[in-house]
Design a protein around this motif. Structure first.
Motif, PDB file in Angstrom:
ATOM      1  N   PHE B 188      56.702 -29.689 -33.318  1.00 41.04           N
ATOM      2  CA  PHE B 188      56.501 -28.981 -32.057  1.00 41.04           C
ATOM      3  C   PHE B 188      57.644 -27.999 -31.792  1.00 41.04           C
ATOM      4  O   PHE B 188      57.436 -26.933 -31.207  1.00 41.04           O
ATOM      5  CB  PHE B 188      56.384 -29.993 -30.914  1.00 41.04           C
ATOM      6  N   ASP B 189      58.844 -28.357 -32.248  1.00 40.76           N
ATOM      7  CA  ASP B 189      60.009 -27.471 -32.043  1.00 40.76           C
ATOM      8  C   ASP B 189      59.781 -26.063 -32.564  1.00 40.76           C
ATOM      9  O   ASP B 189      60.355 -25.104 -32.037  1.00 40.76           O
ATOM     10  CB  ASP B 189      61.242 -28.052 -32.745  1.00 40.76           C
ATOM     11  N   MET B 190      58.968 -25.939 -33.610  1.00 39.27           N
ATOM     12  CA  MET B 190      58.698 -24.615 -34.183  1.00 39.27           C
ATOM     13  C   MET B 190      57.985 -23.711 -33.170  1.00 39.27           C
ATOM     14  O   MET B 190      57.970 -22.489 -33.324  1.00 39.27           O
ATOM     15  CB  MET B 190      57.837 -24.762 -35.441  1.00 39.27           C
ATOM     16  N   LEU B 191      57.369 -24.309 -32.159  1.00 41.18           N
ATOM     17  CA  LEU B 191      56.631 -23.515 -31.164  1.00 41.18           C
ATOM     18  C   LEU B 191      57.511 -23.063 -30.005  1.00 41.18           C
ATOM     19  O   LEU B 191      57.105 -22.220 -29.202  1.00 41.18           O
ATOM     20  CB  LEU B 191      55.454 -24.331 -30.608  1.00 41.18           C
ATOM     21  N   LYS B 192      58.699 -23.606 -29.899  1.00 40.30           N
ATOM     22  CA  LYS B 192      59.503 -23.338 -28.702  1.00 40.30           C
ATOM     23  C   LYS B 192      59.917 -21.870 -28.547  1.00 40.30           C
ATOM     24  O   LYS B 192      59.873 -21.346 -27.425  1.00 40.30           O
ATOM     25  CB  LYS B 192      60.704 -24.283 -28.650  1.00 40.30           C
ATOM     26  N   PRO B 193      60.306 -21.190 -29.632  1.00 41.21           N
ATOM     27  CA  PRO B 193      60.602 -19.755 -29.454  1.00 41.21           C
ATOM     28  C   PRO B 193      59.384 -18.966 -28.944  1.00 41.21           C
ATOM     29  O   PRO B 193      59.528 -18.062 -28.129  1.00 41.21           O
ATOM     30  CB  PRO B 193      61.004 -19.306 -30.865  1.00 41.21           C
ATOM     31  N   LEU B 194      58.209 -19.325 -29.416  1.00 43.43           N
ATOM     32  CA  LEU B 194      56.985 -18.652 -28.954  1.00 43.43           C
ATOM     33  C   LEU B 194      56.736 -18.922 -27.473  1.00 43.43           C
ATOM     34  O   LEU B 194      56.351 -18.032 -26.705  1.00 43.43           O
ATOM     35  CB  LEU B 194      55.793 -19.136 -29.793  1.00 43.43           C
ATOM     36  N   ILE B 195      56.959 -20.168 -27.061  1.00 47.52           N
ATOM     37  CA  ILE B 195      56.797 -20.545 -25.658  1.00 47.52           C
ATOM     38  C   ILE B 195      57.734 -19.721 -24.770  1.00 47.52           C
ATOM     39  O   ILE B 195      57.338 -19.173 -23.738  1.00 47.52           O
ATOM     40  CB  ILE B 195      57.058 -22.064 -25.489  1.00 47.52           C
ATOM     41  N   LYS B 196      58.971 -19.609 -25.214  1.00 43.73           N
ATOM     42  CA  LYS B 196      59.949 -18.821 -24.441  1.00 43.73           C
ATOM     43  C   LYS B 196      59.569 -17.356 -24.377  1.00 43.73           C
ATOM     44  O   LYS B 196      59.674 -16.714 -23.329  1.00 43.73           O
ATOM     45  CB  LYS B 196      61.324 -18.935 -25.110  1.00 43.73           C
ATOM     46  N   GLU B 197      59.138 -16.813 -25.509  1.00 43.35           N
ATOM     47  CA  GLU B 197      58.788 -15.391 -25.570  1.00 43.35           C
ATOM     48  C   GLU B 197      57.564 -15.104 -24.689  1.00 43.35           C
ATOM     49  O   GLU B 197      57.479 -14.053 -24.051  1.00 43.35           O
ATOM     50  CB  GLU B 197      58.521 -14.990 -27.023  1.00 43.35           C
ATOM     51  N   THR B 198      56.618 -16.049 -24.637  1.00 37.03           N
ATOM     52  CA  THR B 198      55.430 -15.877 -23.802  1.00 37.03           C
ATOM     53  C   THR B 198      55.830 -15.729 -22.334  1.00 37.03           C
ATOM     54  O   THR B 198      55.270 -14.905 -21.602  1.00 37.03           O
ATOM     55  CB  THR B 198      54.473 -17.083 -23.989  1.00 37.03           C
TER      56      THR B 198
END
Lengths: 256, 256
Positions: B188-198
């Protein structure tokens, strides 16, 4: 020094080009696109071509084209036994022609045209069938400066699916928030610090532990008020009901 | 100098206490809670009480208690014609007893226990019936250091509703993303930069313009793949279908 050829001229191709241009141990040997127009402006700094027959020899060929074009383009490449990767989250690695040493470099980020991307915030998922090329692809991914992770096809597929939930669907919830606030002339901007904090919280807490609000508390009075406010918009009401039920299921509350 | 009395000892009360303690032009004269235990640790720096009869005279009384307790507590206050506000997003300002000069200070943020809150990131929505107390409440809100906005009851209600969409519902999408990635042992950690950028994108773009992905593109092949992956989880599949349809409606695509 790793030499790469980039194929395609969309968002991902352009961002990868810029990322590799500044990477210390990577040379972009050539940039291919079926139409030169899209990459003409880079001709002073990189060799560009619109002919597959003129492709140079390189360590890695990166097919950053639309999902539907990957299989055919890989087939049309006039060479074999070289490392060829695509960059898609949802296309199988076996969709690449089997004459190549096949792999995937899937950047898990949202690419916006015209913005400068900070590659330290772009995780790269690495997949490869040809085991011997893993070290090369790993070095290439690491050169961009962000986190990297080896994944298999199933993992890449679920990461892509999960990305739709946390990016596209989340953004649609922002959009609905925008519509709801504007309906009464309230300012959407007032919600932006909350939006940021909701994302930031994941640094400290799992989404399970970070949850708050009327659905989790099973605060029926507030939920009823909200559903009344949503009466005029059936679509928003359905989404409210479904996500409230989802939260309550996750947190062991009864369904609505 | 504005003097305030805080009533309640939950998350909002505690954070407001700390915020006002460091505000230059505000004094917290007293902190009330029905049980002293919860605020005993602050007795060395502020006057604490569990008796409504002992409440001091102050410029503003802040009822930071649960939604259901607001009306009754405001009624039980043994004085009248003083400025009394609550901090709830969904409770009406008229739920306060009419013997008071009534208002609302609604902090539009997610409060987590035990964390230090940066009040510059907490927008305060100000509502008041008693017009003459607006300037006072405005000064009080501004003293916390974040943005402030005057709102009416309808605007506060829709802001609270929209907050549920962009905070609680968004967080549930993160949770679903977590479940989906874990189902294949992906991180799930791999998604965190995407979450922040969104979330970050909203600095530059409206959510309408920021949208990307298979639903917006009407990329039927990818949507079909995703629905197949979701076959085993009817709940997640329903949410995928509903939010995909919502995006397509917003962006003028056909329904699924």
């Amino acid at each position: 020094m790793i030499s790469v050829v980039i194929l395609g001229a969309g968002n991902v191709a352009s961002h990868l080009y810029r990322g590799f241009r500044v990477a210390e141990n990577v040379t972009v040997s050539q940039w291919y696109n079926r139409s030169l127009d899209a990459i003409l402006e880079y001709s002073h700094e990189v060799d560009i071509t619109d002919s597959l027959d003129d492709l140079k020899v390189a360590d890695v060929y990166i097919l950053a084209v639309s999902d539907d074009a990957i299989a055919e383009l890989s087939e049309r490449l006039p060479f074999e036994n070289r490392v060829v990767v695509h960059t898609s989250g949802s296309v199988g690695v076996y969709d690449l022609d089997k004459k190549h040493k096949r792999g995937v470099l899937y950047p898990l980020q949202s690419f916006t045209k015209g913005t400068i991307l900070d590659f330290s915030e772009v995780p790269i998922c690495i997949e490869t069938i040809h085991k011997k090329s893993y070290a090369l692809l790993k070095e290439l991914a690491v050169s961009l400066g962000g986190p990297t992770q080896r994944v298999n096809s199933d993992q890449r597929r679920v990461l892509h699916l999960a990305a739709v939930f946390v990016n596209n669907f989340t953004n649609q919830l922002y959009r609905i928030g925008h519509e709801i606030t504007e309906s009464e002339g309230a300012e959407f901007d007032m919600l932006k610090p909350l939006i940021k904090e909701t994302a930031r919280k994941l640094e400290d807490l799992s989404p399970f532990r970070a949850q708050t609000g009327p659905a989790k508390r099973n605060d029926k009075k507030t939920i009823k008020k909200h559903l009344k406010l949503l009466e005029a918009n059936t679509d928003h009401k359905k989404i409210y009901e479904l996500l409230t039920a989802s939260i309550q299921k996750t947190h062991g509350r009864k369904k609505l």
